[in-house]
Design an enzyme around this catalytic site. Sequence first.
Site, PDB file in Angstrom:
ATOM      1  CE  LYS A   1      -0.155  -5.025   5.002  1.00  0.00           C
ATOM      2  NZ  LYS A   1       0.615  -4.595   3.862  1.00  0.00           N
TER       3      LYS A   1
ATOM      4  CD  GLU B   1       5.283   1.648   4.712  1.00  0.00           C
ATOM      5  OE1 GLU B   1       4.358   1.650   5.549  1.00  0.00           O
ATOM      6  OE2 GLU B   1       5.130   2.099   3.556  1.00  0.00           O
TER       7      GLU B   1
ATOM      8  NE  ARG C   1     -10.001 -16.704 -17.549  1.00  0.00           N
ATOM      9  CZ  ARG C   1     -10.002 -17.428 -18.661  1.00  0.00           C
ATOM     10  NH1 ARG C   1      -9.670 -18.702 -18.609  1.00  0.00           N
ATOM     11  NH2 ARG C   1     -10.337 -16.891 -19.805  1.00  0.00           N
TER      12      ARG C   1
ATOM     13  CG  HIS D   1       1.128   5.103   2.201  1.00  0.00           C
ATOM     14  ND1 HIS D   1       1.496   5.065   3.531  1.00  0.00           N
ATOM     15  CD2 HIS D   1       1.827   4.086   1.608  1.00  0.00           C
ATOM     16  CE1 HIS D   1       2.340   4.071   3.731  1.00  0.00           C
ATOM     17  NE2 HIS D   1       2.572   3.465   2.582  1.00  0.00           N
TER      18      HIS D   1
ATOM     19  CG  ASN E   1      -3.845   3.670   2.036  1.00  0.00           C
ATOM     20  OD1 ASN E   1      -2.986   3.519   1.180  1.00  0.00           O
ATOM     21  ND2 ASN E   1      -4.916   2.895   2.122  1.00  0.00           N
TER      22      ASN E   1
ATOM     23  CD  GLU F   1      -6.700  -0.255   0.899  1.00  0.00           C
ATOM     24  OE1 GLU F   1      -5.710  -0.994   0.831  1.00  0.00           O
ATOM     25  OE2 GLU F   1      -6.722   0.910   0.502  1.00  0.00           O
TER      26      GLU F   1
ATOM     27  CE  LYS G   1      -3.729  -2.083  -0.737  1.00  0.00           C
ATOM     28  NZ  LYS G   1      -3.279  -0.827  -0.164  1.00  0.00           N
TER      29      LYS G   1
ATOM     30  CG  HIS H   1       7.139   3.090  -0.346  1.00  0.00           C
ATOM     31  ND1 HIS H   1       6.057   3.610  -1.011  1.00  0.00           N
ATOM     32  CD2 HIS H   1       6.639   2.438   0.735  1.00  0.00           C
ATOM     33  CE1 HIS H   1       4.945   3.276  -0.365  1.00  0.00           C
ATOM     34  NE2 HIS H   1       5.273   2.564   0.699  1.00  0.00           N
TER      35      HIS H   1
ATOM     36  NE  ARG I   1      -4.611  -4.464   2.992  1.00  0.00           N
ATOM     37  CZ  ARG I   1      -4.195  -5.523   2.346  1.00  0.00           C
ATOM     38  NH1 ARG I   1      -5.013  -6.531   2.148  1.00  0.00           N
ATOM     39  NH2 ARG I   1      -2.961  -5.604   1.894  1.00  0.00           N
TER      40      ARG I   1
ATOM     41  CG  HIS J   1       1.487   6.395  -2.970  1.00  0.00           C
ATOM     42  ND1 HIS J   1       0.327   5.694  -2.785  1.00  0.00           N
ATOM     43  CD2 HIS J   1       2.484   5.521  -2.668  1.00  0.00           C
ATOM     44  CE1 HIS J   1       0.607   4.456  -2.385  1.00  0.00           C
ATOM     45  NE2 HIS J   1       1.910   4.334  -2.304  1.00  0.00           N
TER      46      HIS J   1
HETATM   47  N1  LIG Z   1       1.803  -4.477  -1.621  1.00  0.00           N
HETATM   48  C1  LIG Z   1       1.857  -3.724  -0.562  1.00  0.00           C
HETATM   49  O1  LIG Z   1       1.033  -3.835   0.358  1.00  0.00           O
HETATM   50  C2  LIG Z   1       2.948  -2.702  -0.440  1.00  0.00           C
HETATM   51  C3  LIG Z   1       3.160  -2.046   0.775  1.00  0.00           C
HETATM   52  C4  LIG Z   1       4.248  -1.163   0.878  1.00  0.00           C
HETATM   53  C5  LIG Z   1       5.074  -0.959  -0.212  1.00  0.00           C
HETATM   54  N2  LIG Z   1       4.822  -1.610  -1.378  1.00  0.00           N
HETATM   55  C6  LIG Z   1       5.710  -1.427  -2.540  1.00  0.00           C
HETATM   56  O2  LIG Z   1       7.011  -1.893  -2.200  1.00  0.00           O
HETATM   57  C7  LIG Z   1       7.952  -1.243  -3.064  1.00  0.00           C
HETATM   58  C8  LIG Z   1       9.169  -0.851  -2.276  1.00  0.00           C
HETATM   59  O3  LIG Z   1       9.770  -2.003  -1.739  1.00  0.00           O
HETATM   60  P1  LIG Z   1      11.310  -2.032  -1.271  1.00  0.00           P
HETATM   61  O4  LIG Z   1      11.586  -0.832  -0.467  1.00  0.00           O
HETATM   62  O5  LIG Z   1      11.547  -3.353  -0.710  1.00  0.00           O
HETATM   63  O6  LIG Z   1      12.097  -1.778  -2.632  1.00  0.00           O
HETATM   64  P2  LIG Z   1      12.820  -2.731  -3.692  1.00  0.00           P
HETATM   65  O7  LIG Z   1      12.065  -3.942  -3.933  1.00  0.00           O
HETATM   66  O8  LIG Z   1      13.115  -1.843  -4.854  1.00  0.00           O
HETATM   67  O9  LIG Z   1      14.204  -3.115  -2.973  1.00  0.00           O
HETATM   68  C9  LIG Z   1      15.120  -2.104  -2.670  1.00  0.00           C
HETATM   69  C10 LIG Z   1      16.530  -2.382  -3.195  1.00  0.00           C
HETATM   70  O10 LIG Z   1      17.143  -3.302  -2.308  1.00  0.00           O
HETATM   71  C11 LIG Z   1      17.719  -4.392  -3.036  1.00  0.00           C
HETATM   72  N3  LIG Z   1      17.626  -5.533  -2.135  1.00  0.00           N
HETATM   73  C12 LIG Z   1      16.531  -6.266  -1.812  1.00  0.00           C
HETATM   74  N4  LIG Z   1      16.826  -7.141  -0.858  1.00  0.00           N
HETATM   75  C13 LIG Z   1      18.132  -6.985  -0.561  1.00  0.00           C
HETATM   76  C14 LIG Z   1      18.997  -7.598   0.373  1.00  0.00           C
HETATM   77  N5  LIG Z   1      18.569  -8.497   1.233  1.00  0.00           N
HETATM   78  N6  LIG Z   1      20.288  -7.205   0.383  1.00  0.00           N
HETATM   79  C15 LIG Z   1      20.737  -6.223  -0.441  1.00  0.00           C
HETATM   80  N7  LIG Z   1      19.951  -5.595  -1.320  1.00  0.00           N
HETATM   81  C16 LIG Z   1      18.657  -5.965  -1.376  1.00  0.00           C
HETATM   82  C17 LIG Z   1      16.902  -4.483  -4.286  1.00  0.00           C
HETATM   83  O11 LIG Z   1      17.630  -5.071  -5.340  1.00  0.00           O
HETATM   84  C18 LIG Z   1      16.594  -3.010  -4.570  1.00  0.00           C
HETATM   85  O12 LIG Z   1      17.663  -2.424  -5.265  1.00  0.00           O
HETATM   86  C19 LIG Z   1       7.215  -0.100  -3.699  1.00  0.00           C
HETATM   87  O13 LIG Z   1       6.950  -0.417  -5.041  1.00  0.00           O
HETATM   88  C20 LIG Z   1       5.915   0.004  -2.923  1.00  0.00           C
HETATM   89  O14 LIG Z   1       4.851   0.486  -3.700  1.00  0.00           O
HETATM   90  C21 LIG Z   1       3.795  -2.474  -1.507  1.00  0.00           C
END
Ligand SMILES: NC(=O)c1ccc[n+]([C@@H]2O[C@H](COP(=O)([O-])OP(=O)(O)OC[C@H]3O[C@@H](n4cnc5c(N)ncnc54)[C@H](O)[C@@H]3O)[C@@H](O)[C@H]2O)c1
Length: 358
Positions: free
Chosen positions: A214, A172, A108, A235, A232, A224, A130, A251, A228, A239
């Site tokens: 942010k 971003e 929980r 997005h 988006n 949100e 989030k 992304h 907030r 998305h």
């Molecule tokens: N929660 C939120 O508010 C929010 C906001 C924006 C995006 N997101 C989510 O974030 C995700 C995308 O995140 P991302 O772009 O970080 O992708 P990711 O987590 O897939 O990382 C990208 C790649 O980089 C590699 N990697 C990570 N750190 C590294 C480093 N320091 N050196 C070398 N390689 C490294 C990872 O293994 C992966 O292959 C999506 O799922 C998206 O929906 C969430």
Amino acid sequence: MHPIIIDSQLLKNPDQWLPADYKKRQLVIVTDDEVKKYYGDKLVESLAHASPLIVSFSPGEQSKNYLTKQMIEEKMLQHGCDRETIILALGGGVVGDLAGFTASTYMRGISYIQIPTTLLAMVDSSVGGKTGINNAQGKNLIGSFWQPISVVMDTDCLNTLPKEHVINGLIEMIKMLLIHDKEACHYIDVIIDGVLSQDTTMLKSAIHRSVAIKSSIVKQDPNEIHLRKILNFGHTIGHALEKISGYHLLHGYAVALGILVEAKISQLSGILSEDNFLKIVHLFERLNIHGDELKKFDVEAIIQATKNDKKNKEGRVRYVLLKKLGEIFQDKQEIVHAVPDEIVKQALDIISECHHGR
Ligand SMILES: NC(=O)c1ccc[n+]([C@@H]2O[C@H](COP(=O)([O-])OP(=O)(O)OC[C@H]3O[C@@H](n4cnc5c(N)ncnc54)[C@H](O)[C@@H]3O)[C@@H](O)[C@H]2O)c1
């Protein structure tokens, strides 16, 4: 809101950021196989005296699902993790969203710390609580708001980040500045080359500025309900593109195309000036991102994929629109606006033909 620490050498010095009583609690590092290789094993070493459990999975969006979440939960249960356990989410946005969601439901709800290792995760996904996973119907449709106890950004991790992921995060950042910083264009112009060449000072400054935007938005509206939603911008289309690309489109790149289309929708709706729209086009050209990349996608499929967006109401797809650079459009305080499919289609058609450098 949770404290945010931005510095170098943080993974080597966990005493600086872990809660004072951490030696009495179990620690679980959740990461992906790639990040484990670079930083997971190092963090285990720095925490050797606390014998942390490390759980990792294949990198990438395809792992952000309930099967991976279940795998993490099973490992934690087998290890005897209890309500005092702290999850350390070490990785990009995929790890952060998945580990955060797991923390929010495990017994929980337990504590977790975001340790973002991508630029995108630093400037965006690790801040604000989030969490979520994807399913066949779309991205992040299952999830929760669950605040980490802190966010720890070790900028040394960016040294190994591939260039396309630096651009992914920069997009971003650009979004954050476009919606909430009147000096957006000027500031982006100043930092863009430094961020692309991974200049540490420039990266730190840009991360600070985006995180400040942010955090201030999240503080005002953590769940949100209203403000907030401005995060988006870009997005709804972004998305949709990620989904129909089978999540092969990164992304940030999907959001860049989403920003171009949603800025064009803003212009077609008589809200954004052509001059401001063109400035956005030129910014993305500096990253070699052009609207005609949309040609790979079927317009009807994009529109169809927007129908599951979480902002939709009464079956209508709603968008964040831009009034000018640094400010979103609000009508009677409403932040998201229903846009007829014909205007979205028109914007998609125009952007698909957009390649100014050619
Ligand atoms: N929660 C939120 O508010 C929010 C906001 C924006 C995006 N997101 C989510 O974030 C995700 C995308 O995140 P991302 O772009 O970080 O992708 P990711 O987590 O897939 O990382 C990208 C790649 O980089 C590699 N990697 C990570 N750190 C590294 C480093 N320091 N050196 C070398 N390689 C490294 C990872 O293994 C992966 O292959 C999506 O799922 C998206 O929906 C969430």
